[in-house]
Design a protein around this motif. Structure first.
Motif, mmCIF file in Angstrom:
data_model
loop_
_atom_site.group_PDB
_atom_site.id
_atom_site.type_symbol
_atom_site.label_atom_id
_atom_site.label_comp_id
_atom_site.label_asym_id
_atom_site.label_seq_id
_atom_site.Cartn_x
_atom_site.Cartn_y
_atom_site.Cartn_z
ATOM 1 N N ASP A 265 -5.297 -10.967 3.072
ATOM 2 C CA ASP A 265 -4.728 -9.637 3.305
ATOM 3 C C ASP A 265 -4.276 -9.512 4.755
ATOM 4 O O ASP A 265 -5.078 -9.232 5.644
ATOM 5 C CB ASP A 265 -5.778 -8.560 2.970
ATOM 6 C CG ASP A 265 -5.228 -7.145 3.145
ATOM 7 O OD1 ASP A 265 -3.998 -7.007 3.331
ATOM 8 O OD2 ASP A 265 -6.031 -6.197 3.089
ATOM 9 N N LYS A 272 -1.985 -5.847 9.908
ATOM 10 C CA LYS A 272 -3.294 -5.643 10.530
ATOM 11 C C LYS A 272 -3.279 -6.182 11.953
ATOM 12 O O LYS A 272 -2.509 -7.092 12.263
ATOM 13 C CB LYS A 272 -4.368 -6.413 9.739
ATOM 14 C CG LYS A 272 -4.769 -5.778 8.427
ATOM 15 C CD LYS A 272 -5.907 -6.542 7.783
ATOM 16 C CE LYS A 272 -6.297 -5.944 6.433
ATOM 17 N NZ LYS A 272 -6.837 -4.574 6.521
ATOM 18 N N ASN A 315 -1.314 -10.769 0.199
ATOM 19 C CA ASN A 315 -0.585 -9.635 0.777
ATOM 20 C C ASN A 315 0.059 -10.064 2.092
ATOM 21 O O ASN A 315 -0.635 -10.201 3.107
ATOM 22 C CB ASN A 315 -1.546 -8.460 1.003
ATOM 23 C CG ASN A 315 -0.831 -7.185 1.430
ATOM 24 O OD1 ASN A 315 0.367 -7.005 1.161
ATOM 25 N ND2 ASN A 315 -1.561 -6.291 2.096
ATOM 26 N N ASP A 342 -0.967 -1.821 3.561
ATOM 27 C CA ASP A 342 -2.316 -2.391 3.697
ATOM 28 C C ASP A 342 -3.289 -1.789 2.669
ATOM 29 O O ASP A 342 -4.403 -2.272 2.524
ATOM 30 C CB ASP A 342 -2.821 -2.152 5.124
ATOM 31 C CG ASP A 342 -3.980 -3.072 5.492
ATOM 32 O OD1 ASP A 342 -4.264 -3.999 4.705
ATOM 33 O OD2 ASP A 342 -4.576 -2.852 6.559
ATOM 34 N N ALA A 343 -2.867 -0.754 1.984
ATOM 35 C CA ALA A 343 -3.697 -0.226 0.880
ATOM 36 C C ALA A 343 -3.211 -0.906 -0.401
ATOM 37 O O ALA A 343 -2.736 -0.266 -1.341
ATOM 38 C CB ALA A 343 -3.584 1.288 0.803
ATOM 39 N N GLU A 344 -3.320 -2.258 -0.403
ATOM 40 C CA GLU A 344 -2.760 -3.077 -1.487
ATOM 41 C C GLU A 344 -3.749 -3.291 -2.624
ATOM 42 O O GLU A 344 -3.343 -3.516 -3.755
ATOM 43 C CB GLU A 344 -2.290 -4.430 -0.932
ATOM 44 C CG GLU A 344 -3.378 -5.516 -0.812
ATOM 45 C CD GLU A 344 -4.504 -5.183 0.156
ATOM 46 O OE1 GLU A 344 -4.296 -4.321 1.027
ATOM 47 O OE2 GLU A 344 -5.601 -5.765 0.037
HETATM 48 MN MN MN Z 1 -5.325 -4.176 2.990
#
Ligand code: MN
Ligand code: BES
Ligand code: ZN
Length: 487
Positions: A265, A272, A315, A342-344
């Motif tokens: 991620d 991030k 991701n 990022d809210a995957e």
């Molecule tokens: Mn994430």
């Protein structure tokens, strides 16, 4: 590892090492006293000399104790009184660590620690888990791993006391599942891709699971737009994996466990920060816990039906990756505004929930996901977050968590939070703003589970440890196994 039961005397049993206990006041257990008498006070002399005080999880290894058959004695402290579950596991872990390089047979004289709360079978199960875990080492990507570790290790574990062989087998099977989950979690993300996970599932098919893998193309055709919005930004193709364990015949209900399997991620376009980003290889630990649980079921062969499902993608930021503001249509038909790429996790999970519930009509669904930093901030590394509106399911999971000491803490999932997901441009947004982040993630998932008993476990804080002892924990395999076995 071989398991045996013996009712022999502690002084007469043959062993490479026999484990006996004492409490913090220096009082020897009955079995320890038997050895003390046979050895003309060898143990009490060590206690009098304060070589060991009996503090919880303190150990002292004594070679060549005279007058007994065992080659060594391990004295283990249990602390003040009979320990509670957490303390007991600490004691067992210390015992397993102190004996992990001893060849031959280990004898455990721990039956007398049993109580109404923690019966002898519980101690035996936890001992087998602790010994199994102590043997785990990650070596897959170390070139000389074989030379570094001594090859010595216990070959058998003998329980001195009642016949708790079923509990020992159960603990051994749970340890196998935990080790498998740790191994998958620790595997580097260039090796452990969605395709790699699919291959792992196909390998379990040889052991008796019915395995189906849906590839990204198929999912796109099907209309799984939320899943594809995450998977499409990576050159590693995304996969949904279904593993069926049928132990109860086709008429019995099936219970589903579903794991988040983001094999790395980066955050995507909502990238991030760099610090500790390597730890985002652990974003597939929910999936790893499903694999581990299936492994344990294959070893125990209980009469239940379980569907283990994994939703897996990488991701990544890319020219074709989703952007903040994109609106996608999920498999359910509901539209989602992706405000943060990022809210995957919830995006790959929501289509898996829809698919799993539609296709298999499971009697219950539990999803397991390293879903939010917010859950980790709230509960630390001790408890996994438990979210559900189903009281019966909550109780089942809480009981299993307590029994296995694989703890959960219930967090709110009230309808009042749902409005935080309102969007001006879609049926919902994929994030809910800065407040109640773990709950809004669970609220998002709840919209894809209507009519099915469902619970969500956020394992962001519990699936791995950081720092110097960095590594996957294998949680919540013990919880999931105990939950399913109680069905
Ligand atoms: Mn994430
Ligand atoms: N995999 C992360 C959650 C995570 C972060 C787990 C750190 C453990 C340690 C997840 O995909 C994520 O990035 N969540 C975001 C959600 C936010 C954008 C609403 C988070 O928690 O920051
Ligand atoms: Zn994630």
């Amino acid at each position: 590892m071989q398991y045996q039961i013996s009712q022999n005397s502690a002084a007469e049993v043959q062993a490479s090492c026999i484990v006996v206990t004492l409490d913090q006041s220096g009082k020897l257990s009955d079995a320890a006293r038997v050895i003390d008498q046979a050895s003309a006070g060898f143990l009490s002399a060590r206690v009098d000399a304060r070589d060991i005080e009996g503090k919880k999880a303190q150990t002292l290894l004594l070679p060549a104790v005279p007058g007994i058959q065992a080659q060594r004695v391990l004295l283990a402290g249990i602390g003040k009184d009979t320990p509670d579950a957490t303390g007991a596991i600490k004691v067992l872990q210390a015992i397993a660590a102190a004996t992990k390089n001893i060849d031959g047979g280990i004898v455990l004289a721990l039956g007398e620690l049993a109580s109404t709360d923690l019966p002898e079978s519980w101690w035996a199960e936890q001992a087998a888990i602790a010994f199994g875990n102590a043997q785990y080492r990650f070596s897959e990507t170390k070139s000389k791993a074989g030379d570094e570790e001594p090859a010595r290790q216990p070959q058998s574990l003998t329980w001195l006391g009642s016949d708790v062989s079923a509990a020992l087998s159960r603990g051994d099977a749970i340890a196998q599942g935990v080790s498998f989950a740790r191994e998958l979690g620790n595997m580097p993300p260039n090796i452990c891709t969605p395709t790699y996970l699919a291959v792992q599932a196909e390998m379990l098919a040889a052991d008796g699971l019915e395995v189906t893998v849906l590839d990204e193309e198929e999912l796109e055709k099907m209309g799984a737009g939320a899943f594809v919005s995450v998977a499409k930004g990576s050159s590693e193709p995304g996969k949904m994996i279904v593993m069926k364990y049928n132990g109860a015949g086709s008429n019995a209900p099936a219970h589903m466990i579903l794991g988040k399997g983001i094999t790395f991620d980066t955050g995507g376009i909502s990238l991030k920060p760099g610090a500790k980003m390597d730890e985002m290889k652990y974003d597939m630990c929910g999936a790893a816990s499903v694999f581990g649980t299936m492994k344990t079921l294959l070893a125990l062969k209980p009469a239940i039906n379980v569907i283990g499902m994994v939703t897996s993608a990488e991701n990544m930021p890319a020219g074709n990756a989703s952007k903040p503001g994109d609106v996608v249509t999920s498999l359910s038909g509901k539209t989602i505004e992706i405000l943060n790429t990022d809210a995957e996790g919830r995006l790959v999970l929501c289509d898996a929930l829809t698919y799993g519930i539609d296709h298999f009509k499971p009697a219950s669904v539990v999803d397991i996901a390293t879903l939010t930093g917010a859950c980790m901030a709230a509960l630390g590394e001790v408890n996994s977050g438990l979210f559900t509106q189903d009281e019966a399911l909550a109780a089942e999971l809480q009981n299993a968590a307590e029994y296995s000491c694989d703890k959960v803490w219930r967090l709110p999932l009230e309808d009042d939070y749902q409005e935080l997901l309102d969007s001006n441009f879609a049926d919902m947004a994929n994030i809910g703003g800065p407040l109640a982040g773990a709950t809004t993630a669970a609220c998002f998932l709840s919209r894809f589970t209507e009519g099915t008993p469902w619970a969500h476990l956020d394992i962001a804080g519990t699936a791995w440890t950081g720092g110097k002892a960095k590594g996957a924990t294998g949680r919540p395999v013990p919880l999931l196994v105990n939950y399913l076995l109680a069905k």
